[in-house]
Scaffold this motif. Structure first.
Motif, PDB file in Angstrom:
ATOM      1  N   LEU A   1       0.809  -1.218   0.000  1.00  8.84           N
ATOM      2  CA  LEU A   1       0.000   0.000   0.000  1.00  8.84           C
ATOM      3  C   LEU A   1       0.844   1.271   0.000  1.00  8.84           C
ATOM      4  CD1 LEU A   1      -3.076  -0.790   2.263  1.00  8.84           C
ATOM      5  CD2 LEU A   1      -2.853  -0.904  -0.233  1.00  8.84           C
ATOM      6  N   ALA A   2       2.110   1.173   0.375  1.00  7.60           N
ATOM      7  CA  ALA A   2       2.990   2.346   0.321  1.00  7.60           C
ATOM      8  C   ALA A   2       3.125   2.842  -1.122  1.00  7.60           C
ATOM      9  CB  ALA A   2       4.360   2.020   0.912  1.00  7.60           C
ATOM     10  N   PHE A   3       3.039   1.926  -2.105  1.00 12.96           N
ATOM     11  CA  PHE A   3       3.094   2.353  -3.506  1.00 12.96           C
ATOM     12  C   PHE A   3       1.842   3.143  -3.867  1.00 12.96           C
ATOM     13  CE2 PHE A   3       2.463   1.756  -8.119  1.00 12.96           C
ATOM     14  CZ  PHE A   3       3.616   2.380  -8.553  1.00 12.96           C
ATOM     15  N   LEU A   4       0.695   2.758  -3.347  1.00 14.57           N
ATOM     16  CA  LEU A   4      -0.522   3.511  -3.619  1.00 14.57           C
ATOM     17  C   LEU A   4      -0.465   4.877  -2.931  1.00 14.57           C
ATOM     18  CD1 LEU A   4      -1.358   0.390  -4.105  1.00 14.57           C
ATOM     19  CD2 LEU A   4      -3.574   1.453  -4.410  1.00 14.57           C
ATOM     20  N   ARG A   5       0.154   4.954  -1.765  1.00 16.84           N
ATOM     21  CA  ARG A   5       0.383   6.252  -1.115  1.00 16.84           C
ATOM     22  C   ARG A   5       1.249   7.122  -2.023  1.00 16.84           C
ATOM     23  NH1 ARG A   5      -1.819   9.783   1.410  1.00 16.84           N
ATOM     24  NH2 ARG A   5      -2.544   8.275   2.941  1.00 16.84           N
ATOM     25  N   HIS A   6       2.261   6.509  -2.651  1.00 20.37           N
ATOM     26  CA  HIS A   6       3.119   7.237  -3.598  1.00 20.37           C
ATOM     27  C   HIS A   6       2.280   7.818  -4.742  1.00 20.37           C
ATOM     28  CE1 HIS A   6       6.252   8.136  -6.501  1.00 20.37           C
ATOM     29  NE2 HIS A   6       5.619   7.351  -7.339  1.00 20.37           N
ATOM     30  N   LEU A   7       1.282   7.084  -5.203  1.00 23.54           N
ATOM     31  CA  LEU A   7       0.434   7.599  -6.285  1.00 23.54           C
ATOM     32  C   LEU A   7      -0.361   8.817  -5.831  1.00 23.54           C
ATOM     33  CD1 LEU A   7      -0.905   4.327  -7.941  1.00 23.54           C
ATOM     34  CD2 LEU A   7       1.006   5.774  -8.657  1.00 23.54           C
ATOM     35  N   VAL A   8      -0.827   8.811  -4.597  1.00 28.50           N
ATOM     36  CA  VAL A   8      -1.532   9.982  -4.050  1.00 28.50           C
ATOM     37  C   VAL A   8      -0.571  11.171  -4.000  1.00 28.50           C
ATOM     38  CG1 VAL A   8      -2.670  10.929  -2.001  1.00 28.50           C
ATOM     39  CG2 VAL A   8      -3.199   8.590  -2.771  1.00 28.50           C
ATOM     40  N   GLU A   9       0.658  10.929  -3.588  1.00 31.71           N
ATOM     41  CA  GLU A   9       1.664  11.996  -3.548  1.00 31.71           C
ATOM     42  C   GLU A   9       1.977  12.505  -4.954  1.00 31.71           C
ATOM     43  OE1 GLU A   9       4.805  10.062  -1.396  1.00 31.71           O
ATOM     44  OE2 GLU A   9       3.675  10.125   0.480  1.00 31.71           O
ATOM     45  N   THR A  10       1.975  11.607  -5.938  1.00 29.24           N
ATOM     46  CA  THR A  10       2.177  12.012  -7.333  1.00 29.24           C
ATOM     47  C   THR A  10       1.038  12.917  -7.785  1.00 29.24           C
ATOM     48  OG1 THR A  10       3.411  10.000  -7.848  1.00 29.24           O
ATOM     49  CG2 THR A  10       2.424  11.166  -9.713  1.00 29.24           C
ATOM     50  N   ALA A  11      -0.186  12.583  -7.420  1.00 28.50           N
ATOM     51  CA  ALA A  11      -1.334  13.428  -7.768  1.00 28.50           C
ATOM     52  C   ALA A  11      -1.178  14.815  -7.149  1.00 28.50           C
ATOM     53  CB  ALA A  11      -2.637  12.771  -7.315  1.00 28.50           C
ATOM     54  N   ALA A  12      -0.676  14.888  -5.922  1.00 23.57           N
ATOM     55  CA  ALA A  12      -0.447  16.185  -5.281  1.00 23.57           C
ATOM     56  C   ALA A  12       0.623  16.982  -6.029  1.00 23.57           C
ATOM     57  CB  ALA A  12      -0.049  15.986  -3.816  1.00 23.57           C
ATOM     58  N   ARG A  13       1.718  16.318  -6.418  1.00 22.07           N
ATOM     59  CA  ARG A  13       2.773  16.998  -7.193  1.00 22.07           C
ATOM     60  C   ARG A  13       2.231  17.474  -8.532  1.00 22.07           C
ATOM     61  NH1 ARG A  13       5.658  12.962  -5.363  1.00 22.07           N
ATOM     62  NH2 ARG A  13       5.665  11.813  -7.308  1.00 22.07           N
ATOM     63  N   ASN A  14       1.375  16.659  -9.152  1.00 20.55           N
ATOM     64  CA  ASN A  14       0.834  17.034 -10.457  1.00 20.55           C
ATOM     65  C   ASN A  14       0.023  18.324 -10.390  1.00 20.55           C
ATOM     66  OD1 ASN A  14       2.053  14.962 -11.810  1.00 20.55           O
ATOM     67  ND2 ASN A  14       0.249  13.665 -11.881  1.00 20.55           N
ATOM     68  N   ALA A  15      -0.578  18.603  -9.258  1.00 17.02           N
ATOM     69  CA  ALA A  15      -1.356  19.837  -9.108  1.00 17.02           C
ATOM     70  C   ALA A  15      -0.458  21.073  -9.182  1.00 17.02           C
ATOM     71  CB  ALA A  15      -2.136  19.814  -7.796  1.00 17.02           C
ATOM     72  N   GLU A  16       0.842  20.865  -9.138  1.00 18.64           N
ATOM     73  CA  GLU A  16       1.807  21.966  -9.264  1.00 18.64           C
ATOM     74  C   GLU A  16       2.503  21.954 -10.615  1.00 18.64           C
ATOM     75  OE1 GLU A  16       4.375  21.342  -5.926  1.00 18.64           O
ATOM     76  OE2 GLU A  16       2.745  21.573  -4.490  1.00 18.64           O
ATOM     77  N   ARG A  17       2.085  21.053 -11.515  1.00 25.10           N
ATOM     78  CA  ARG A  17       2.751  20.908 -12.814  1.00 25.10           C
ATOM     79  C   ARG A  17       1.705  20.888 -13.937  1.00 25.10           C
ATOM     80  NH1 ARG A  17       6.444  15.691 -12.341  1.00 25.10           N
ATOM     81  NH2 ARG A  17       4.413  14.727 -12.341  1.00 25.10           N
ATOM     82  N   GLU A  18       1.016  21.993 -14.106  1.00 25.93           N
ATOM     83  CA  GLU A  18      -0.077  22.028 -15.076  1.00 25.93           C
ATOM     84  C   GLU A  18       0.379  21.656 -16.483  1.00 25.93           C
ATOM     85  OE1 GLU A  18      -3.251  25.096 -17.091  1.00 25.93           O
ATOM     86  OE2 GLU A  18      -2.358  25.643 -15.173  1.00 25.93           O
TER      87      GLU A  18
END
Length: 180
Positions: free
Chosen positions: A62-79
């Motif tokens: 599940l730590a990998f799925l947490r990483h995906l949530v963090e990726t989604a957060a980073r993406n909000a800063e990379r339009e």
């Protein structure tokens, strides 16, 4: 990257790309050989920036799925990168698109990583055994890609990270581990 993201592959001109880069068209083609080669280079650059955040080894379970949530957060800063991905992934389903193999391979690889992480999560007792890792992996990817389109159209209305986490926890029936 910005030209492909705003115009799509077919409507992006090498002249505009060269002008934005401060080069001649011949200069761009010297480095990339073709417009399709440039597109592949841009997509590879996008992937390298994401892969760099994983570190030495991909998180397990599940730590990998947490990483995906963090990726989604980073993406909000990379339009620009999000727009590039959304436009080109949708456009790649058209006949003869030069990025079609790239996206086919990317989705296959991402599904594989998710299936592996979900299988590990099952083996670690982090999720119930009745969850189909293949179907769950496809659902997570669909949610994330769909959220990117919604966010591009109305960024103030969509929190990609929060909704990604909500969808994953609803799918798995339990919360994700906290971020490190």
């Amino acid at each position: 990257m910005e030209t492909f993201a705003t115009r799509g592959y077919h409507n992006a001109s090498l002249a505009e790309i060269a002008e934005r880069a401060g080069l001649t068209q011949a200069g761009v083609l010297h480095h990339f050989r073709s417009k399709a080669g440039l597109l592949t280079g841009v997509l590879d650059l996008r992937d390298q920036s994401d892969i760099g955040t994983l570190g030495e080894e991909r998180p397990r379970g599940l730590a990998f799925l947490r990483h995906l949530v963090e990726t989604a957060a980073r993406n909000a800063e990379r339009e620009g990168i999000v727009r590039l991905y959304a436009v080109l992934s949708a456009e790649s389903v058209t006949e003869g698109h030069p990025a079609q193999d790239y996206f086919r391979t990317r989705y296959e690889g991402l599904r594989g990583l998710l299936v592996e992480a979900l299988t590990e999560a099952g083996e670690l007792g982090e999720i119930d055994e009745g969850i189909d890792p293949v179907a769950a992996a496809s659902a997570v990817i669909a949610v994330m890609d769909g959220l990117q389109v919604q966010w591009l159209l109305a960024p103030e209305a969509v929190d990609m990270a929060a909704v990604t986490e909500l969808a994953i926890t609803a799918l798995l029936g339990r919360p994700l581990p906290e971020a490190d």
